[in-house]
Write a protein that holds these residues in place. Structure first.
Motif, PDB file in Angstrom:
ATOM      1  N   ARG A  70      -6.437   5.770   5.077  1.00 18.71           N
ATOM      2  CA  ARG A  70      -7.514   5.716   4.459  1.00 18.71           C
ATOM      3  C   ARG A  70      -8.382   4.535   4.213  1.00 18.71           C
ATOM      4  NH1 ARG A  70      -6.289  10.090  -0.489  1.00 18.71           N
ATOM      5  NH2 ARG A  70      -4.719  11.196   0.594  1.00 18.71           N
ATOM      6  N   ILE A  71      -7.695   3.553   3.894  1.00 16.11           N
ATOM      7  CA  ILE A  71      -8.375   2.056   3.656  1.00 16.11           C
ATOM      8  C   ILE A  71      -8.803   1.841   4.749  1.00 16.11           C
ATOM      9  CG2 ILE A  71      -7.485  -0.243   3.067  1.00 16.11           C
ATOM     10  CD1 ILE A  71      -5.426   1.038   1.346  1.00 16.11           C
TER      11      ILE A  71
ATOM     12  N   LEU B 139     -10.274  -1.436  -3.473  1.00 14.34           N
ATOM     13  CA  LEU B 139      -9.030  -1.363  -2.730  1.00 14.34           C
ATOM     14  C   LEU B 139      -8.161  -0.877  -4.020  1.00 14.34           C
ATOM     15  CD1 LEU B 139      -7.734  -1.903  -0.036  1.00 14.34           C
ATOM     16  CD2 LEU B 139      -6.758  -3.818  -1.226  1.00 14.34           C
TER      17      LEU B 139
ATOM     18  N   ILE C 132       1.025  -1.275   0.060  1.00 11.37           N
ATOM     19  CA  ILE C 132       0.045  -0.076   0.014  1.00 11.37           C
ATOM     20  C   ILE C 132       0.945   1.098  -0.072  1.00 11.37           C
ATOM     21  CG2 ILE C 132      -1.747   1.161   1.390  1.00 11.37           C
ATOM     22  CD1 ILE C 132      -2.277  -1.542   2.712  1.00 11.37           C
TER      23      ILE C 132
ATOM     24  N   PHE D 202      -7.206   3.041  -3.996  1.00 12.21           N
ATOM     25  CA  PHE D 202      -6.413   3.479  -3.031  1.00 12.21           C
ATOM     26  C   PHE D 202      -4.846   3.149  -3.353  1.00 12.21           C
ATOM     27  CE2 PHE D 202     -10.394   3.068  -0.949  1.00 12.21           C
ATOM     28  CZ  PHE D 202     -10.671   4.546  -0.433  1.00 12.21           C
TER      29      PHE D 202
END
Ligand SMILES: [Zn+2]
Length: 153
Positions: free
Chosen positions: A27-28, A73, A20, A76
């Motif tokens: 944020r996730i 997902l 990530i 992001f």
């Protein structure tokens, strides 16, 4: 600092989201409301990447991401990988991919859009433009960069 590596605890079963971009982990967590569930979550922020740079990592116990969530997902973290863990082993590993459309979870940034007044669930079509992502509303047909969605920032 001891200089020793902090080892993140292994999980028995669940999901590990790796690669990530640094800063996106929180944020996730918010978007998927991961902090509202009871299962243990381990979050690593600004972890060193072997290739240099930094990344975030999220481990969620006893939770499996659906295909739909994995696609969301990608909004992001386009290079994220999802590792499905069972009995302390990675039984499945895949890269997230952007969906063609995303339904329900986003509200249209256009305040005049019919989706705000009618009981319809939103639908956005996703278009990749270079390294940016634009989302086009099915109802008002306007396109927005992902930074316009309150759910994504
Ligand atoms: Zn709209």
């Amino acid at each position: 600092m001891t200089g020793r590596k902090l080892k993140v605890e292994a999980i028995a079963s669940g999901t590990v989201i790796d690669h990530i971009p640094a800063g996106m982990g929180i944020r996730i967590l918010n978007f998927f409301e991961l902090t509202k569930q009871q299962d243990r979550i381990t979050v690593g922020l600004n972890l060193k990447k072997s290739t240099g740079g930094k990344k975030d990592l999220i481990k969620v116990e006893n939770t499996k991401f659906t295909k739909e969530q994995a696609q969301q997902l990608a909004l992001f973290a386009q290079d994220a990988t999802i590792n499905v863990i069972e009995d302390y082993k990675v039984v499945e590993k895949f890269k997230v991919t952007l969906p063609e459309a995303i339904e329900e979870v986003l509200s249209c940034p256009n305040t005049n859009c019919i989706t705000h007044d009618e009981p319809v669930s939103s639908t956005f079509y996703i278009k990749e433009q270079q390294d940016k992502v634009a989302l086009k509303c099915h109802y008002c047909e306007k396109s927005f960069h992902q930074s316009f969605f309150k759910e994504l920032v």
